[in-house]
Structure formats: structure tokens, C-alpha cells
Design an enzyme around this catalytic site. Structure first.
Site, mmCIF file in Angstrom:
data_model
loop_
_atom_site.group_PDB
_atom_site.id
_atom_site.type_symbol
_atom_site.label_atom_id
_atom_site.label_comp_id
_atom_site.label_asym_id
_atom_site.label_seq_id
_atom_site.Cartn_x
_atom_site.Cartn_y
_atom_site.Cartn_z
ATOM 1 N N ASP A 249 3.405 -4.616 8.126
ATOM 2 C CA ASP A 249 2.180 -3.843 7.910
ATOM 3 C C ASP A 249 1.025 -4.832 8.051
ATOM 4 O OD1 ASP A 249 -0.096 -2.670 6.948
ATOM 5 O OD2 ASP A 249 0.801 -1.875 5.107
ATOM 6 N N GLN B 128 -4.215 -5.413 7.177
ATOM 7 C CA GLN B 128 -5.215 -6.352 6.658
ATOM 8 C C GLN B 128 -5.138 -7.723 7.303
ATOM 9 O OE1 GLN B 128 -7.556 -5.221 4.961
ATOM 10 N NE2 GLN B 128 -6.723 -3.330 4.093
ATOM 11 N N LYS C 167 -10.314 -0.662 10.582
ATOM 12 C CA LYS C 167 -10.405 -1.838 9.732
ATOM 13 C C LYS C 167 -10.751 -3.091 10.533
ATOM 14 C CE LYS C 167 -7.125 -0.170 6.231
ATOM 15 N NZ LYS C 167 -7.992 0.357 5.186
ATOM 16 N N CYS D 168 -4.807 2.549 -3.619
ATOM 17 C CA CYS D 168 -3.595 3.072 -2.984
ATOM 18 C C CYS D 168 -2.411 2.120 -3.124
ATOM 19 C CB CYS D 168 -3.825 3.386 -1.504
ATOM 20 S SG CYS D 168 -5.065 4.623 -1.247
ATOM 21 N N HIS E 141 0.877 -1.178 0.000
ATOM 22 C CA HIS E 141 0.000 0.000 0.000
ATOM 23 C C HIS E 141 0.914 1.228 0.000
ATOM 24 C CE1 HIS E 141 -2.822 2.924 1.750
ATOM 25 N NE2 HIS E 141 -3.803 2.088 1.470
#
Lengths: 118, 419
Positions: B195, B198, B220, B378, B119
Site C-alpha cells: 500500500d 503515502q 495524494k 481511518c 489504513h
């Protein structure tokens, strides 16, 4: 989703094509979605004698750009570029959700910017 | 687990548009909030609100307890120590914090290794350092969207000081082997950053010895917007420069000198987002009551069903791994229009073919109350690697059920026809 009128123009645009001898070339890339459309303007004094475009985009930006080119011919460039965005969207043949306004407004905004940068 | 009952906890999903239910398939962008989270935030403002860490009266203590209690909940959720949890605004801010606070440890010629499926929030904070003569390198992925581990090994040279990798791609859905990558990064003495925007929301997640830093967002994972998390090993946090400076993050300030607070407060300048932390804690309670194994299993079921349905459509293509074990509940796709349109601009890496534009797909599905994302999500370098300008994207979460997948496939079938 879109009317036949829209889809027909998307598949068979009438003002698509590169112009070799232009007075203005406006390169406007839409930042959010990868659309890339270039406008070519031929002027006779202040009047637009021809306008074409090339590039790629979504159905709405392609159709809007093609109609914009066709409808601008014979008009004063300042008048065309000065059109109100709200009115432009209102005159577009189908109603547009807020998230897609920038697609439809792409050619008008391109011309506005082109004139400013000229 | 009765998944259709879970949907009832989400007030917004009971909303009708044109008299029909809405099918929300954009949880990768942001998730909807259950009543329990909304109530926790309202309760905070109705019963607890005061500024934290600085008031000595009773309400101030209660607000501080609510805030610090939320921090403990986050720590427990990922198996960390409470003092290793820094509250930020979101994943983006967590990664920017690292870019600024680790900058001083890097010198010209050092390398930062990321992947082509990141991202922008895990690209741009590192690209910023290129002006200092630090090199940014990208690990590629194969046709199925799986990370090229040979490429990773080749690029993991001694001058790589930071490795920062997404746990799950927000476009391809690929779940990367972060533990294996982390192990190699640590053997190379590189700082390893995950990261997890997700992954933490969608699967069981525990920090381990290989992860130096982990970043994720509250919104999220059923929590409110504006609250994010940076996990960092305490030793690192302790040695690092602060990010923002101001109130809350100091022990002592003189006219020309300052003693900073210990982590995590050292990184939380100014009045923090207490309602966000409280809402995130309520979201974690909610997810725990379902069980993260169940969340993951549910998404696998829906994703498998959706992929199978797409396979039976003639003109729809989707990206990322075919094996549901190797991917999360996000499916990026395009639809071939079958039109012979030749409108090509010479553009590097972008193949112009007869795909419908992703915005047109999303607008079409919107007509059926099916809400999907469109664009490059993104992750433009990723789209360029795939040779496309964008995709439509459907993603699933706890409140989605098989009825949603059926509605999605049915709507998609309507665009799957050559004119």
C-alpha cells in the site's frame, strides 16, 4: 477558542453521572470520532423528571450533552426530541463550523433515535 | 530549490481567510493541485475529449493517446511496464480489486498477514474474506511505532498466502522496510502487496522483483480525485479474474461466453476517468520537475523542524519514530489538557485520560488558519493499539515551507497551556 462558559461546563458538568433507575437508556456512539455518550432518562408520565449522561467526548459534545440534560428536565419528552436541529445549533452558546455540527447535535440525535427505537 | 516559489503554483494556497494566508497541513488526506494540473484537465476537455479505445475518428485517437500516454508516464515514474499499470479510482479500489480478483486462489485455513498500522482500506477488503474461513493476522509495532519484525517473522508461516503492508503509515509516519518484508514474503511463496498511498507521492519509488502489487492514489500526489493506480506483475494480472465487467474490457462477447481483453484493460470496465489520468500525468511531470529526492529531503527538513518545536512544548505528545530517516512528513499528536476529568466508560483498549479531543485541537488551530486533520484517520485498530480514540495530525508536502511550520508551532503553543 471556546468561551469560559463552555470550558467551565466541560470541566464541571452538572448532569454527569450514571442513573440506576432510569426509564430510558440511550447508547449513542458517534461513529466518526470515537465519542461515546450514554443518556439516562427518568420519566414522570411523558415528562422528563431527570436526565443524566456518562461517557467521553470532545468539548462540544460534552458541553452540548450536559446542557441538553439540564434544559430538558420538566419538559415533555416528545417536545424535547422533536426540536429542530437547526434551531438547536442556533441556540447553542457559540457558533459552530459545519464540520463540528455532529458534535453539538449528538445528544439531540441520541434522544430522537432512542424514542424511535423504544 | 526555491520552495516558497512552488507555493505560488497552487491557486488555492493564495486564497486568504480572514485576510491571512492559509496553512494547509492535511496533504496526507488529500493534496492541493498546481496550476499545471488544473490546466491539463481544462485542456483535455477543451481540445481532446472523446471516448477512448472505441472511436476511429481523429479526436477519439487523440483522447486514447492522452489516456495511454498517461499510463506510460505512471509506469515510467515507478519503473514498471506500461501494461502493468491498471487505472482505478483510488488506493481503496485497487486493494478491493485485489481482494475480489485473488479470492479464487484462496481456500479455507489460508492466512492473510497485514499490520496493526494499516489504513482501513488495507484491512476491510481482507476482513471480507474471513467469512470464507480465511484468517486475517496482524503484525504489531513497538512503542516508537516501528514494525515488530520478529513478530512478522513469527507470523509468516507457510499458510500465509498474501502479505499486504503499508509502505508509510498515514498516522505514525513510519516508513516500513517493504523491500526486506517483500523478500521474506516471496521466500515464503506469499503474494506481496504494497500500500504505497503515502510513499509514492513523497519519495523516490521503484517497483522490484518482490512487489507483486502496488496501490496508490492520484489525489495524494497533486493529481485529481477519482484516479488511482494498481501496479501488478503482468503474469499475475494475466491469470487473475477481472473485477468489474462491462464495456472496454472484452475482446469478444457471445450470448453465453466472453473473451476478456489483455491486462490492463481487462480490469478497466466501462468508460475510464480520462481527465483523471491526464491530470495525474501532469502531476507526475510536476513532481519530476522538482525531483522526488528533493521532495523527500524537503519533507524531512520540515518534519524535523516540527518535531523539534513540539519537543519544546510542555503538553504536546506525538507518535511514531523520532528519527526523521524512519518516518515521512506526517505527525500525529495530542495535547494534554491537564484537567482532572474522570469520565471513564469501561471500554476495552481505550485509556481515558485528560487529553484534549483531537477535534477540539483541530478547531482551535482552525482559528489560526492552520488546517490539520483530526480523528482516527481511518486506522482505528492503530488508535486502539495506542490506547487512544484519535489524534490531531499535521502533514507536509512540496508547497509547505518553514513559515507554515512556524505558524503551526505558534498556534499549537496557544493550546499548550494548562488552565
Amino acid at each position: 477558542m471556546y468561551t469560559d462558559e463552555i470550558m467551565d461546563r466541560y470541566e464541571n458538568p452538572v448532569k454527569y453521572g450514571r442513573m440506576d433507575k432510569y426509564d430510558m437508556k440511550i447508547d449513542q456512539a458517534s461513529t466518526t470520532c470515537g465519542d461515546k455518550i450514554i443518556l439516562y432518562v427518568k420519566l414522570d408520565g411523558n415528562r422528563i423528571s431527570d436526565m443524566t449522561w456518562e461517557g467521553e467526548g470532545c468539548i462540544l459534545s460534552v458541553v452540548s450533552t450536559d446542557m441538553f440534560c439540564e434544559n430538558s428536565i420538566g419538559k415533555e419528552i416528545g417536545e424535547v426530541a422533536g426540536e429542530d436541529e437547526g434551531k438547536y445549533v442556533e441556540d447553542f452558546p457559540i457558533s459552530i463550523s459545519a464540520g463540528r455540527l455532529s458534535c453539538v447535535l449528538l445528544p439531540l440525535r441520541a434522544l430522537k433515535r432512542g424514542i424511535k427505537e423504544k | 530549490m526555491t520552495w516558497s516559489r512552488i507555493r505560488e503554483d497552487f491557486p488555492i494556497l493564495n486564497k486568504k481567510v480572514n485576510g491571512k494566508r492559509i496553512v494547509y497541513l492535511d496533504s496526507t488526506a488529500t493534496t492541493q493541485k498546481p496550476r499545471q494540473v488544473i490546466d491539463a484537465i481544462v485542456n483535455y476537455y477543451e481540445n481532446v475529449n472523446a471516448n477512448v479505445h472505441r472511436s476511429v475518428y481523429r479526436l477519439g485517437d487523440e483522447a486514447t493517446e492522452a489516456y495511454e500516454g498517461s499510463r506510460k508516464k505512471v509506469a515510467d515514474f515507478i519503473g514498471a511496464r506500461t501494461e502493468e499499470i491498471v487505472f482505478t479510482r483510488n488506493t481503496t479500489e485497487s486493494l478491493n480489486l485485489l481482494s475480489y480478483s485473488l479470492e479464487g486462489t484462496l481456500k479455507q485455513g489460508d492466512k492473510i498477514l497485514i499490520t496493526s498500522m494499516e489504513h482501513h482500506s488495507n484491512i476491510l477488503p481482507w476482513m471480507r474474506l474471513e467469512r470464507k474461513g480465511i484468517k486475517l493476522e496482524y503484525v504489531g509495532f513497538d512503542d516508537e511505532g516501528l514494525l515488530d519484525m520478529e513478530d512478522f517473522k513469527r507470523k509468516l508461516t507457510k499458510d500465509v498466502k498474501i502479505v499486504s503492508v503499508t509502505h508509510e503509515s498515514n498516522v505514525l509516519g513510519t516508513i516500513n522496510p517493504v523491500e526486506e518484508i517483500g523478500k521474506m514474503a516471496k521466500e515464503n511463496s506469499s503474494i506481496f502487496i504494497v500500500d504505497a498511498a503515502q510513499s509514492v507521492p513523497h519519495m523516490p519509488f521503484r517497483v522490484n522483483e518482490y512487489y507483486d502489487f502496488v496501490a496508490f492514489s492520484g489525489h495524494k500526489m497533486l493529481g485529481p480525485m477519482g484516479i488511482g493506480v494498481l501496479y501488478g506483475k503482468y503474469d499475475f494480472l494475466d491469470r487473475m479474474e477481472p473485477f468489474n465487467r462491462g464495456g472496454e474490457m472484452i475482446k469478444d462477447v457471445d450470448f453465453h461466453s466472453v473473451v476478456f481483453e489483455d491486462p490492463p484493460l481487462k480490469f478497466e470496465a466501462g468508460t475510464p476517468n480520462v481527465e483523471g489520468a491526464v491530470g495525474l500525468a501532469a502531476a507526475i511531470d510536476y513532481l519530476k520537475s522538482i525531483g522526488m529526492e528533493n521532495v523527500r529531503a524537503h519533507e524531512k527538513t520540515l518534519t524535523s523542524m516540527a518535531m523539534k518545536g513540539i519537543d519544546s512544548l510542555k503538553n504536546v505528545i506525538y507518535y511514531g519514530p523520532r528519527d526523521p530517516e524512519k518516518r515521512g512528513g506526517v505527525i500525529a499528536f495530542n495535547v494534554n489538557s491537564g484537567m482532572k476529568i474522570k469520565r471513564s466508560l469501561e471500554r476495552e483498549n481505550v485509556r481515558v485520560d485528560s487529553l484534549y479531543h483531537s477535534h477540539d485541537i483541530a478547531t482551535f488551530l482552525d482559528g489560526y488558519n492552520v488546517y490539520v486533520r483530526s480523528g482516527h484517520h481511518c486506522a482505528e485498530p492503530l488508535a486502539r493499539t495506542l490506547g487512544i480514540t484519535g489524534t490531531a495530525r499535521a502533514s507536509f508536502y512540496v508547497y509547505n515551507d518553514e513559515e507554515d511550520v512556524r505558524a503551526f508551532l505558534e498556534a499549537l503553543g496557544g493550546i499548550d497551556v494548562h488552565r
